[in-house]
Enzyme design. Structure first.
Site, PDB file in Angstrom:
ATOM      1  N   GLU A   1      -5.245  10.627   7.397  1.00  7.64           N
ATOM      2  CA  GLU A   1      -4.023   9.820   7.304  1.00  7.64           C
ATOM      3  C   GLU A   1      -3.000  10.515   6.398  1.00  7.64           C
ATOM      4  OE1 GLU A   1      -5.674   5.323   7.726  1.00  7.64           O
ATOM      5  OE2 GLU A   1      -5.800   6.082   5.704  1.00  7.64           O
TER       6      GLU A   1
ATOM      7  N   TRP B   1      -3.463  -7.211   3.017  1.00  9.83           N
ATOM      8  CA  TRP B   1      -2.835  -6.423   4.078  1.00  9.83           C
ATOM      9  C   TRP B   1      -2.562  -7.282   5.302  1.00  9.83           C
ATOM     10  CZ3 TRP B   1      -3.452  -4.735   9.079  1.00  9.83           C
ATOM     11  CH2 TRP B   1      -2.744  -3.584   9.449  1.00  9.83           C
TER      12      TRP B   1
ATOM     13  N   ASN C   1       0.840  -1.200   0.000  1.00  9.16           N
ATOM     14  CA  ASN C   1       0.000   0.000   0.000  1.00  9.16           C
ATOM     15  C   ASN C   1       0.872   1.246   0.000  1.00  9.16           C
ATOM     16  OD1 ASN C   1      -0.376  -1.313   2.858  1.00  9.16           O
ATOM     17  ND2 ASN C   1      -1.044   0.747   3.286  1.00  9.16           N
ATOM     18  N   ASP C   2       0.660   2.179   0.887  1.00  3.49           N
ATOM     19  CA  ASP C   2       1.239   3.529   0.780  1.00  3.49           C
ATOM     20  C   ASP C   2       2.724   3.605   0.390  1.00  3.49           C
ATOM     21  OD1 ASP C   2      -1.100   3.558   2.246  1.00  3.49           O
ATOM     22  OD2 ASP C   2      -0.259   4.622   3.955  1.00  3.49           O
TER      23      ASP C   2
ATOM     24  N   GLN D   1       4.571   0.437   2.146  1.00  7.50           N
ATOM     25  CA  GLN D   1       3.886  -0.469   3.055  1.00  7.50           C
ATOM     26  C   GLN D   1       3.799  -1.825   2.369  1.00  7.50           C
ATOM     27  OE1 GLN D   1       2.014   0.422   6.467  1.00  7.50           O
ATOM     28  NE2 GLN D   1       4.095   1.114   6.082  1.00  7.50           N
TER      29      GLN D   1
HETATM   30  C1  FRU Z   1      -3.091   4.596   4.797  1.00 10.38           C
HETATM   31  C2  FRU Z   1      -2.758   3.797   6.036  1.00 10.38           C
HETATM   32  C3  FRU Z   1      -1.895   4.597   6.982  1.00 10.38           C
HETATM   33  C4  FRU Z   1      -1.180   3.543   7.762  1.00 10.38           C
HETATM   34  C5  FRU Z   1      -0.974   2.464   6.722  1.00 10.38           C
HETATM   35  C6  FRU Z   1      -1.027   1.077   7.258  1.00 10.38           C
HETATM   36  O1  FRU Z   1      -3.400   3.826   3.696  1.00 10.38           O
HETATM   37  O2  FRU Z   1      -3.950   3.364   6.674  1.00 10.38           O
HETATM   38  O3  FRU Z   1      -2.602   5.504   7.793  1.00 10.38           O
HETATM   39  O4  FRU Z   1       0.022   4.005   8.301  1.00 10.38           O
HETATM   40  O5  FRU Z   1      -1.969   2.651   5.738  1.00 10.38           O
HETATM   41  O6  FRU Z   1      -0.649   0.148   6.287  1.00 10.38           O
END
Ligand code: FRU
Length: 491
Positions: A204, A46, A21-22, A38
């Protein structure tokens, strides 16, 4: 891995395998753009978060590196940023060899399961070998939890006027600013946002940076929000104002909500730190997915990709100062043959596929259209031989752009996925330019030179290999246009 799996993006960054992810820790250092992300290396959904890692000399071609940060007894490694501590304020390197310092969130899953609320804290790690190996700071966490459930995603930058590091942190429904002289001890400066902008979900992944418009410096704050995006689920909003080293003040009324990208698939994006002054660009990249369906998208061995890198700037418009996104100039390195489109009237449908002597599956399409007000509905259609198609359109009456992926291919993994996405047009002119990047599983649409941006993913059963222009119930003019083949970055 040769990055040839079904739906694998060919000129967007994606992880070799498993969940992403991020984007995290984006920093430029010694000629390399670093991208951490991430990552859960054990699954395509996830899970316990790590920081995956890649480097690039141009933000386009990437070299995958080993995982940089693993979870430890303080928790999973959630999102955060990285800086080059040029003056070794942290003492974690030397003046001669300044450390790269990553500032990230620890998420203690055991704490969450036990029903506690203080399970997110901020930690740091450092590298003195260009990010190849990382050491966690022994006295982590550097910022404890004050008793708030959502307390995460630190973005740190050096604020020269106040000679301190400034951290912007997402805290549930607002952001908090912290200051530090050494990256290891942090003092709260202020809060912003409880009554500002969109609040349809949790805040976020913030960012804060200056940009100049008409010779004046403004501060821009990026703020991702999930859910509550303009087309459902996750999206990134922004604020424009001033930051004095302590407090952020917004130039716009509290209710103003502005979006970096109106498409469904650009989330958690932030900007690179430590870009040399001689370059001076503000460079952005986001995660090209949406929490509505990120865990369910129909890819097998990996999940998700990043957006193209973009340059952010501010523009004075009749509606006020707005953030503009443009694809970075480094993309020229993947541009191959190009075909000029002949100027013509579009009334009904015109197939552009044959204008090019190359397959249009990976391409960039730029069109300048005039007399758009004469049409009821105009746009670009991408399709394959199965009749699956994606529409990128504009409806002059409502002054709305749209992306319609309801017939785009695989859509039934989420009931949210087929919904039509829309975006208001900022410009009022009768000339419209659209620049569209078409990869295997995504489009990025930069309308009116990046005043309105829409990013959207899709999963056709065969790659789109046909491209058409359409105008319904009225004729428009295609005055100029180009179709350019783009090369894979994995070749
Ligand atoms: C955003 C988020 C962040 C967090 C991460 C966890 O997509 O929810 O706030 O740090 O992903 O993977």
């Amino acid at each position: 891995n040769n990055f040839q799996e079904t739906h694998r993006p060919q000129f967007h960054f994606s992880p070799p395998a498993k969940w992403m992810n991020d984007p995290n820790g984006m920093v430029y250092h010694n000629g390399e753009y670093h991208l951490f992300y991430q990552h859960y290396p054990d699954s395509t959904v996830w899970g316990p978060m790590h920081w995956g890692h890649a480097v690039s000399k141009d933000m386009i071609h990437w070299e995958h590196l080993p995982i940089a940060l693993y979870p430890d007894s303080l928790g999973y490694i959630f999102s955060g940023s990285a800086v080059v501590d040029a003056n070794n304020t942290s003492g974690l390197g030397t003046k001669e060899n300044p450390p790269m310092v990553a500032i990230y969130t620890y998420h203690l899953a055991e704490g969450e399961k036990a029903g506690k609320i203080d399970y997110q804290t901020q930690g740091i790690a450092y590298s003195t070998d260009n990010g190849r190996t990382w050491e966690k700071y022994k006295q982590n966490p550097v910022l404890k939890n004050p008793g708030i459930k959502d307390f995460r995603d630190p973005k740190v930058s050096w604020h020269e006027p106040s000679k301190q590091w400034v951290m912007i942190l997402a805290v549930a429904d607002h952001v908090e600013f912290y200051g530090s002289k050494n990256l290891t001890s942090w003092t709260k400066l202020s809060e912003f946002g409880k009554t500002y902008g969109g609040h349809g979900g949790v805040w976020e992944c913030p960012d804060l940076f200056p940009l100049t418009v008409d010779g004046k410096q403004k501060w821009v704050m990026l703020l991702s929000i999930n859910p509550g995006g303009p087309n459902g689920g996750s999206a990134t909003q922004y604020f424009i104002g001033n930051f004095d080293g302590k407090t952020f003040t917004s130039d716009n009324p509290a209710k103003t909500t502005l979006w970096v990208d109106h498409g469904t698939d650009n989330y958690a994006g932030v900007t690179w730190s430590n870009i040399p002054q001689a370059d001076g660009r503000r460079l952005f990249m986001g995660w090209m997915s949406n929490w509505l369906y990120a865990d369910d998208v129909p890819t097998d061995t990996w999940r998700s990709a990043m957006t193209l890198p973009r340059e952010l700037s501010l523009k004075n418009t009749p509606q006020g100062i707005r953030l503009v996104s443009q694809p970075v100039k480094e993309l020229s390195s993947i541009r191959a043959e190009s075909a000029d489109l002949k100027s013509q009237t579009i009334n009904g449908e015109v197939d552009l596929t044959k204008s090019a002597s190359f397959p249009v599956t990976l391409s960039e399409l730029t069109v300048s259209l005039e007399d758009i007000d004469k049409s009821k509905d105009l746009g670009i259609e991408l399709s394959n031989a199965q009749g699956q198609k994606l529409l990128i359109g504009y409806e002059p009456a409502s002054k709305q752009f749209y992306i319609d992926r309801s017939k785009s291919g695989k859509i039934d993994f989420s009931k949210e996925f087929p919904k039509k996405q829309t975006a208001p047009r900022l410009s009022t002119g009768n000339t419209l330019t659209l620049q569209v990047f078409i990869d295997v599983a995504s489009v990025e649409v930069f309308a009116d030179n990046g005043e309105t941006v829409m990013t959207s993913i899709f999963f056709p059963d065969a790659n789109y290999d046909q491209v058409k222009l359409y105008s319904k119930e009225g004729a428009i003019q295609l005055t100029s246009g180009q179709l350019t083949r783009l090369k894979s970055i994995w070749d």
